[in-house]
Motif scaffolding. Structure first.
Motif, PDB file in Angstrom:
ATOM      1  N   PHE A  23       0.832  -1.194   0.000  1.00 33.88           N
ATOM      2  CA  PHE A  23       0.000   0.000   0.000  1.00 33.88           C
ATOM      3  C   PHE A  23       0.876   1.257   0.000  1.00 33.88           C
ATOM      4  O   PHE A  23       0.577   2.235  -0.690  1.00 33.88           O
ATOM      5  N   ALA A  24       1.977   1.252   0.750  1.00 33.07           N
ATOM      6  CA  ALA A  24       2.899   2.392   0.759  1.00 33.07           C
ATOM      7  C   ALA A  24       3.481   2.620  -0.626  1.00 33.07           C
ATOM      8  O   ALA A  24       3.614   3.769  -1.081  1.00 33.07           O
ATOM      9  N   GLU A  25       3.809   1.536  -1.312  1.00 31.99           N
ATOM     10  CA  GLU A  25       4.311   1.668  -2.685  1.00 31.99           C
ATOM     11  C   GLU A  25       3.237   2.271  -3.590  1.00 31.99           C
ATOM     12  O   GLU A  25       3.523   3.152  -4.406  1.00 31.99           O
ATOM     13  N   LEU A  26       2.014   1.813  -3.439  1.00 32.06           N
ATOM     14  CA  LEU A  26       0.906   2.353  -4.232  1.00 32.06           C
ATOM     15  C   LEU A  26       0.740   3.849  -3.992  1.00 32.06           C
ATOM     16  O   LEU A  26       0.633   4.635  -4.942  1.00 32.06           O
ATOM     17  N   VAL A  27       0.759   4.271  -2.743  1.00 34.04           N
ATOM     18  CA  VAL A  27       0.583   5.686  -2.420  1.00 34.04           C
ATOM     19  C   VAL A  27       1.724   6.521  -2.986  1.00 34.04           C
ATOM     20  O   VAL A  27       1.504   7.580  -3.586  1.00 34.04           O
ATOM     21  N   LEU A  32       3.583  10.136  -7.619  1.00 33.07           N
ATOM     22  CA  LEU A  32       4.587  10.444  -8.641  1.00 33.07           C
ATOM     23  C   LEU A  32       4.099  10.209 -10.069  1.00 33.07           C
ATOM     24  O   LEU A  32       4.626  10.804 -11.005  1.00 33.07           O
ATOM     25  N   GLU A  33       3.132   9.322 -10.240  1.00 32.28           N
ATOM     26  CA  GLU A  33       2.658   8.957 -11.575  1.00 32.28           C
ATOM     27  C   GLU A  33       1.193   9.378 -11.758  1.00 32.28           C
ATOM     28  O   GLU A  33       0.282   8.749 -11.224  1.00 32.28           O
ATOM     29  N   ARG A  38      -4.853   8.643 -11.757  1.00 30.14           N
ATOM     30  CA  ARG A  38      -6.107   8.714 -12.511  1.00 30.14           C
ATOM     31  C   ARG A  38      -6.802   7.357 -12.528  1.00 30.14           C
ATOM     32  O   ARG A  38      -8.000   7.258 -12.295  1.00 30.14           O
ATOM     33  N   ARG A  39      -6.016   6.272 -12.753  1.00 30.72           N
ATOM     34  CA  ARG A  39      -6.603   4.930 -12.754  1.00 30.72           C
ATOM     35  C   ARG A  39      -7.145   4.563 -11.383  1.00 30.72           C
ATOM     36  O   ARG A  39      -8.206   3.961 -11.259  1.00 30.72           O
ATOM     37  N   TYR A  40      -6.415   4.943 -10.315  1.00 27.29           N
ATOM     38  CA  TYR A  40      -6.879   4.651  -8.957  1.00 27.29           C
ATOM     39  C   TYR A  40      -8.177   5.405  -8.659  1.00 27.29           C
ATOM     40  O   TYR A  40      -9.083   4.868  -8.043  1.00 27.29           O
ATOM     41  N   THR A  41      -8.254   6.651  -9.111  1.00 24.53           N
ATOM     42  CA  THR A  41      -9.459   7.448  -8.882  1.00 24.53           C
ATOM     43  C   THR A  41     -10.664   6.855  -9.607  1.00 24.53           C
ATOM     44  O   THR A  41     -11.772   6.836  -9.072  1.00 24.53           O
ATOM     45  N   SER A  42     -10.450   6.348 -10.813  1.00 20.44           N
ATOM     46  CA  SER A  42     -11.571   5.812 -11.583  1.00 20.44           C
ATOM     47  C   SER A  42     -11.930   4.373 -11.215  1.00 20.44           C
ATOM     48  O   SER A  42     -13.098   3.997 -11.248  1.00 20.44           O
ATOM     49  N   ASP A  43     -10.942   3.540 -10.870  1.00 22.06           N
ATOM     50  CA  ASP A  43     -11.215   2.138 -10.536  1.00 22.06           C
ATOM     51  C   ASP A  43     -10.242   1.644  -9.460  1.00 22.06           C
ATOM     52  O   ASP A  43      -9.270   0.944  -9.762  1.00 22.06           O
ATOM     53  N   PRO A  44     -10.484   2.012  -8.185  1.00 21.81           N
ATOM     54  CA  PRO A  44      -9.539   1.636  -7.131  1.00 21.81           C
ATOM     55  C   PRO A  44      -9.387   0.127  -6.939  1.00 21.81           C
ATOM     56  O   PRO A  44      -8.299  -0.347  -6.639  1.00 21.81           O
TER      57      PRO A  44
END
Length: 88
Positions: A23-27, A32-33, A38-44
Motif C-alpha cells: 500500500f505504501a508503494e501504491l501511495v 509520482l505517476e 487517474r486509474r486509482y481514482t476511476s477504478d480503485p
C-alpha cells in the motif's frame, strides 16, 4: 460508557506488514505517476488488485478490540475520583 467492538482475524494480522508495504508503494507511486493516480481514482479495486491488495473491507473475527467512547464521563469513575455523584 458505550463501546464499539471490533475483532481481527489471524490472517489479517500476519499479512499486515506485507500489505502495508504494498500500500505504501501504491501511495508513493500514485503521488509520482499521474496516470496511476487517474486509474486509482476511476477504478480503485483494479489498482488494488494490480498491487496484490484486497479492494474490500476485511472481515474482522478474533481477538476483540474495544474502543470506548471517551467523549462522555463515566458516572462511576467520576464518583470514585470526586466523591460527588455525577448526574448523566
Amino acid at each position: 460508557m458505550p463501546a464499539t467492538h471490533r475483532t481481527l482475524s489471524a490472517q489479517t494480522t500476519t499479512d499486515t506488514a506485507a500489505d502495508l508495504c504494498r500500500f505504501a508503494e501504491l501511495v508513493a507511486r500514485a503521488g509520482l505517476e499521474p496516470d496511476l493516480k487517474r486509474r486509482y481514482t476511476s477504478d480503485p479495486a483494479a489498482v488494488f488488485a494490480e498491487f496484490g491488495l484486497l479492494g474490500a473491507e476485511p472481515v474482522y473475527t478474533v481477538p476483540s478490540l474495544l474502543i470506548e467512547d471517551l467523549g462522555r464521563p463515566d458516572a462511576a469513575a467520576t464518583t470514585l475520583l470526586t466523591g460527588i455523584p455525577y448526574a448523566v
